[in-house]
Write a protein that holds these residues in place. Structure first.
Motif, short mmCIF file in Angstrom:
data_model
loop_
_atom_site.label_atom_id
_atom_site.label_comp_id
_atom_site.label_asym_id
_atom_site.label_seq_id
_atom_site.Cartn_x
_atom_site.Cartn_y
_atom_site.Cartn_z
N GLN A 244 2.50 -6.96 2.94
CA GLN A 244 2.11 -5.64 3.45
C GLN A 244 1.71 -4.70 2.32
O GLN A 244 0.73 -3.95 2.43
N THR A 247 -1.74 -5.70 1.27
CA THR A 247 -2.73 -5.24 2.23
C THR A 247 -3.03 -3.76 2.03
O THR A 247 -4.19 -3.33 2.07
N ALA A 248 -1.99 -2.98 1.80
CA ALA A 248 -2.19 -1.55 1.55
C ALA A 248 -3.06 -1.33 0.32
O ALA A 248 -3.98 -0.50 0.32
N TRP A 251 -6.96 -2.38 0.82
CA TRP A 251 -7.83 -1.46 1.56
C TRP A 251 -7.68 -0.01 1.13
O TRP A 251 -8.16 0.90 1.82
N TYR A 252 -7.07 0.22 0.00
CA TYR A 252 -6.84 1.60 -0.43
C TYR A 252 -8.12 2.30 -0.88
O TYR A 252 -8.30 3.49 -0.67
N GLU A 389 -6.54 -4.88 9.67
CA GLU A 389 -5.94 -4.68 8.35
C GLU A 389 -6.07 -3.24 7.88
O GLU A 389 -5.16 -2.69 7.25
N ASN A 390 -7.20 -2.60 8.18
CA ASN A 390 -7.37 -1.20 7.82
C ASN A 390 -6.34 -0.31 8.51
O ASN A 390 -5.78 0.60 7.90
N ASP A 392 -3.32 -1.17 9.67
CA ASP A 392 -2.00 -1.39 9.07
C ASP A 392 -1.91 -0.82 7.66
O ASP A 392 -0.90 -0.22 7.27
N ALA A 393 -2.98 -1.01 6.90
CA ALA A 393 -2.95 -0.64 5.49
C ALA A 393 -2.68 0.84 5.27
O ALA A 393 -1.94 1.22 4.37
N ARG A 394 -3.27 1.68 6.10
CA ARG A 394 -3.10 3.13 5.89
C ARG A 394 -1.68 3.57 6.23
O ARG A 394 -1.18 4.54 5.64
N TRP A 396 1.00 1.47 5.82
CA TRP A 396 1.80 0.91 4.75
C TRP A 396 1.54 1.61 3.42
O TRP A 396 2.38 1.54 2.52
N SER A 397 0.42 2.28 3.28
CA SER A 397 0.17 3.12 2.10
C SER A 397 0.93 4.44 2.19
O SER A 397 1.05 5.16 1.19
#
Length: 428
Positions: A244, A247-248, A251-252, A389-390, A392-394, A396-397
Motif C-alpha cells: 500500500q 502504491t501511494a 501514484w503520488y 489504484e489512484n 486507494d493511493a490518495r 494511503w498517502s
C-alpha cells in the motif's frame, strides 16, 4: 516547393510523415485486441507514434508548470492533426499526405506554444520529411496541418488556461469547521483556482457537472472517511502494508505524466486509420482539460478541508466522536487545494472512460514506471485498475478521503462521456 516554404520558411529541405493517429467516433468502438505486427526492414515509421513521443518529450523538457496548460497543448496539437486528416485531396499519395499533415499540425502547435524547443522540433520535422517523397502530397499535407494548427490556436487564444490564469491568487477563507485552509508544511494559498474560470473545449459551463456536497461533518460516511485516512494515511501508520505504501508513492506524482504511457500503448495498438488514431489523442486531452476545469469548480465551490486539517482540528467539527490529533502527519505532503474531489481521481475516471470507449476495456499486458517510485515496475491489462489504484493511493498517502476519490472518478467519467457525445462539434 513554394507551398512548403510559405508554411514553414525555416524548413526548405524535406518532408513530413507519421503513421496512424487516433480514434473512432464519439460513441464506443471495438475492443483493442490487435497486437502491433513485428517490424520489418521495409516497415514504415509510424508518424503518429513519432509525433506522440515528440509531444511528450517536448512537454517534459520545457512545458508549463500547470497540468491543465500542458493538457491544452496536447489537445490543440492533436485536434489540429485530426482535423487535417479528415479528408485527403485527390491526386496525391494518401499516406504521404496524411503523414505530412499530422507532423505539420503537431510541429506548428509545439513550436508556437513551446518556442524554447523549436530547434529540436525543427530537426524532428526534417527527419520526418526526409522519409516522404518530394511532391504535392508532402507539400499539401504539411500546409494543411500547419493551417489547422493556426486555426485551433487562434480559437483557443485567451481561454484562461495559461499558468498565470490557472494559478490566479485565491483568498484564503476564514477558518471554520470543514472549511479548507492552507496545509503544512508550506501553508501555501490555494492553487489552480483559476481553472474554474477557463473556457472549456466542450463543456457548456464549468459547473455543468458540479458534484453534490461532500458528506456532512459528523455523518457516518464522514466518520468512516476520516477514520480510514487517519489510520492508513499517517506517516507512521502501523496498519498500512508495504504494498500500500508503494502504491501511494507510485501514484503520488503527476497523473498527466503517468497516463502518457498508457495512452501511447493504446495509440500503438489501435489498428485503425490514422485519422481515428489522431482523434484518440485529441479527445483524450480535450476530456482532460474539461475535467480539470470541472474539478476546480467543484473543489472551490465546496471548499472541503483536507484530512490533515480535519484530523488536527477535530475538536471544532461538532462531532464528539472524533478526537483531534494535533501531531498527525500524512505520508505525503498535501497539495495546496481543497479535498473534494480528488484531481487525480477525476483525471483517472476521464482517462478510463475515453480509453474504454474508444479502444476497449482490456489490452495485452503493458508495464508502467513512476518517477515517484524509483525501481518499481507494474504490469496492467486493463484501464480500470489504474483508476482503482489512484483511488486507494490518495487515501494511503493521507491527502484525500475515499469519498473525495470516488466522487472524483464519477465526475471524470461524466465529463469524458460528455466529450464523446459532443465530439462532432470539434471535427465539423
Amino acid at each position: 516547393m513554394q507551398s512548403r516554404s510559405h508554411a514553414l520558411p525555416v524548413l526548405r529541405s524535406r518532408r513530413v510523415r507519421r503513421g496512424p493517429a487516433a480514434v473512432v467516433s464519439a460513441v464506443a468502438v471495438a475492443a483493442l485486441t490487435t497486437a502491433v505486427p513485428p517490424a520489418t526492414a521495409e516497415a514504415r515509421t509510424d508518424v503518429a507514434l513519432e509525433w506522440y513521443d515528440a509531444t511528450a518529450e517536448t512537454i517534459a523538457a520545457a512545458g508549463a508548470p500547470t497540468q491543465s496548460t500542458n493538457s491544452r497543448t496536447w489537445a490543440i496539437g492533436w485536434l489540429a492533426a485530426a482535423r487535417a486528416l479528415r479528408a485527403t485531396p485527390s491526386g496525391v499519395d494518401v499516406r504521404d499526405y496524411r503523414d505530412a499533415a499530422l507532423a505539420g499540425a503537431v510541429h506548428t502547435t509545439l513550436v508556437t506554444l513551446i518556442p524554447a524547443r523549436a530547434e529540436d522540433l525543427d530537426a524532428r520535422l526534417r527527419r520526418t520529411l526526409e522519409r516522404i517523397p518530394d511532391g504535392p502530397a508532402e507539400e499539401r499535407g504539411l500546409a494543411a496541418g500547419a493551417a489547422q494548427a493556426r486555426t485551433v490556436l487562434a480559437a483557443r487564444e485567451g481561454d484562461g488556461l495559461d499558468p498565470a490564469s490557472v494559478n490566479v491568487a485565491f483568498p484564503t477563507p476564514e477558518p471554520g469547521p470543514g472549511i479548507w485552509q492552507p496545509t503544512p508544511p508550506a501553508h501555501s494559498p490555494g492553487l489552480q483556482a483559476g481553472n474554474r474560470r477557463a473556457r472549456p473545449f466542450l463543456l457548456e459551463r464549468a459547473d455543468q457537472y458540479r458534484l453534490a456536497p461532500p458528506p456532512a461533518l459528523g455523518s457516518p460516511r464522514y466518520r468512516a472517511d476520516l477514520a480510514e485516512v487517519r489510520a492508513y494515511g499517517s506517516a507512521d501508520s502501523t496498519v498500512r502494508t508495504a504494498l500500500q505504501t508503494e502504491t501511494a508513492a507510485f501514484w503520488y506524482g503527476s497523473s498527466l505524466t503517468l497516463y502518457t504511457g498508457p495512452l501511447r500503448v493504446a495509440l500503438a495498438r489501435l489498428d485503425r486509420p490514422v485519422a481515428e488514431r489522431a482523434r484518440l489523442v485529441a479527445l483524450f486531452h480535450v476530456a482532460l482539460v474539461d475535467t480539470q476545469i470541472a474539478t476546480s469548480d467543484s473543489k472551490y465551490a465546496h471548499l472541503r478541508w483536507r484530512p490533515v486539517t480535519a484530523i488536527r482540528s477535530a475538536d471544532i467539527d461538532g462531532d464528539p466522536a472524533t478526537e483531534p490529533d494535533p501531531d498527525w502527519t500524512p505520508l505525503h505532503t498535501t497539495p495546496a487545494h481543497p479535498d473534494y474531489p480528488s484531481g487525480h481521481a477525476t483525471y483517472s475516471g476521464a482517462a478510463e472512460q475515453i480509453l474504454t470507449s474508444l479502444v476497449g476495456a482490456r489490452t495485452a499486458p503493458f508495464t508502467l514506471t513512476s518517477p515517484t517510485a524509483p525501481g518499481v515496475t507494474r504490469t496492467y491489462t486493463d484501464w480500470r485498475t489504474l483508476t482503482r489504484e489512484n483511488v486507494d493511493a490518495r487515501v494511503w498517502s493521507g491527502i484525500h478521503t475515499r469519498t473525495a476519490d470516488t466522487a472524483g472518478v464519477v465526475l471524470g467519467r461524466q465529463v469524458a462521456r460528455h466529450t464523446l457525445q459532443n465530439a462532432h462539434r470539434l471535427f465539423r
